[in-house]
Design a protein around this motif. Sequence first.
Motif, mmCIF file in Angstrom:
data_model
loop_
_atom_site.group_PDB
_atom_site.id
_atom_site.type_symbol
_atom_site.label_atom_id
_atom_site.label_comp_id
_atom_site.label_asym_id
_atom_site.label_seq_id
_atom_site.Cartn_x
_atom_site.Cartn_y
_atom_site.Cartn_z
ATOM 1 N N UNK A 98 0.828 -1.204 0.000
ATOM 2 C CA UNK A 98 0.000 0.000 0.000
ATOM 3 C C UNK A 98 0.864 1.257 0.000
ATOM 4 N N UNK A 99 0.538 2.239 -0.851
ATOM 5 C CA UNK A 99 1.321 3.480 -0.885
ATOM 6 C C UNK A 99 1.372 4.198 0.457
ATOM 7 N N UNK A 172 0.327 -0.100 -8.481
ATOM 8 C CA UNK A 172 -1.098 -0.410 -8.359
ATOM 9 C C UNK A 172 -1.803 -0.195 -9.690
ATOM 10 N N UNK A 173 -1.467 0.908 -10.369
ATOM 11 C CA UNK A 173 -2.054 1.164 -11.684
ATOM 12 C C UNK A 173 -1.648 0.079 -12.674
ATOM 13 N N UNK A 174 -0.406 -0.345 -12.602
ATOM 14 C CA UNK A 174 0.079 -1.422 -13.463
ATOM 15 C C UNK A 174 -0.744 -2.692 -13.270
ATOM 16 N N UNK A 175 -1.017 -3.026 -12.018
ATOM 17 C CA UNK A 175 -1.755 -4.252 -11.733
ATOM 18 C C UNK A 175 -3.207 -4.174 -12.185
ATOM 19 N N UNK A 176 -3.776 -2.991 -12.143
ATOM 20 C CA UNK A 176 -5.123 -2.790 -12.676
ATOM 21 C C UNK A 176 -5.139 -3.056 -14.182
ATOM 22 N N UNK A 236 -1.638 -13.066 -5.045
ATOM 23 C CA UNK A 236 -0.934 -11.785 -4.989
ATOM 24 C C UNK A 236 -1.648 -10.714 -5.801
ATOM 25 N N UNK A 237 -2.207 -11.115 -6.941
ATOM 26 C CA UNK A 237 -2.915 -10.115 -7.745
ATOM 27 C C UNK A 237 -4.200 -9.677 -7.043
ATOM 28 N N UNK A 238 -4.827 -10.596 -6.339
ATOM 29 C CA UNK A 238 -5.996 -10.256 -5.527
ATOM 30 C C UNK A 238 -5.618 -9.198 -4.489
ATOM 31 N N UNK A 239 -4.472 -9.397 -3.836
ATOM 32 C CA UNK A 239 -3.974 -8.409 -2.875
ATOM 33 C C UNK A 239 -3.755 -7.053 -3.541
ATOM 34 N N UNK A 240 -3.158 -7.069 -4.722
ATOM 35 C CA UNK A 240 -2.853 -5.813 -5.422
ATOM 36 C C UNK A 240 -4.119 -5.061 -5.835
ATOM 37 N N UNK A 241 -5.148 -5.783 -6.249
ATOM 38 C CA UNK A 241 -6.392 -5.117 -6.619
ATOM 39 C C UNK A 241 -7.086 -4.535 -5.391
ATOM 40 N N UNK A 242 -6.862 -5.145 -4.233
ATOM 41 C CA UNK A 242 -7.342 -4.544 -2.997
ATOM 42 C C UNK A 242 -6.647 -3.225 -2.727
ATOM 43 N N UNK A 243 -5.355 -3.155 -3.035
ATOM 44 C CA UNK A 243 -4.607 -1.907 -2.893
ATOM 45 C C UNK A 243 -5.177 -0.846 -3.828
ATOM 46 N N UNK A 244 -5.469 -1.241 -5.067
ATOM 47 C CA UNK A 244 -6.062 -0.303 -6.022
ATOM 48 C C UNK A 244 -7.368 0.263 -5.476
#
Length: 294
Positions: A98-99, A172-176, A236-244
């Motif tokens: 998270x940023x 985060x934008x990358x993962x979106x 991990x991608x699920x985690x990243x989309x939560x960050x988004x």
Amino acid sequence: MSTIAFIGLGIMGSPMAVHLAHAGHQVVGYNLTPDRTAPLVEAGGTAAESIAKAVTGADVIAVMVPDSPDVQDVLTGEGGVFDNAPADALIIDFSSIRPDVTSALAQEARSRGFRIIDAPVSGGQAGAENRALSIMVGGSAEDVESARPILDVVGSTVVHVGPNGSGQTVKAANQLIVAGNIQVLAEAIVFLEAYGVDMRAAVEVLGGGLAGSAVLKQKAQKMLDRSFEPGFRIDLHHKDLGIVGSAAREAGVVTPMGALLAQLMASARANGDGGLDHSALFRGVEQLSGKASR
């Protein structure tokens, strides 16, 4: 050459640490699962029994762990980096977190006499193994420049995107974007297969036009083969989309596609696919189309 403590030797961290050792750096690795240090030791590095021992005498501390709480524990926990690293050590956090957590940790690091940058990476296991990662870096210009000899060993595209936390925001934008591309590629392949199209030819021609992308190049064949060995796990991608989602809410912006993708990723996890490559979103499209064979 630097003395580097590398904390976290998983799918991504292990090949990154190995490349640094091959480049001539003295690399000391630590991982919660000790056997993960074997490739680094074979490459000429050494293994440490604890974070405290790994960071003793290190010029640079690299961190590559799964989530925000993991980074917090590595840096601020008992026996962690902040309590044991030499003054003025440079901390490079390659994790995707998270940023806001990154910004808070950076403030604490500076107050304790450390330099720190956030340097999340994109490119998956293949990028790590081939030294072809894209690295989005947040931090002061001086600290980023100090880290260049390390970053250039593991990445082919290294860009300073702003102050501490900016690297995580860009990641985060990358993962979106990546999740969206994987999902629509999966839908396109299921659609094409339903019409009996020559799939090899279809993928070739799509890749040569505006629909072409790194995702199509790297993930289409995995979908066609129904082979989803993890290069980057759905978990991990699920985690990243939560960050988004949380970061977008804090900024007061809407990401409707991001919300849908987060639900599709959550569905994949609920169906037992969390440990598979994120291209296994394809399995969800098949299931929704009544074509899945689990």
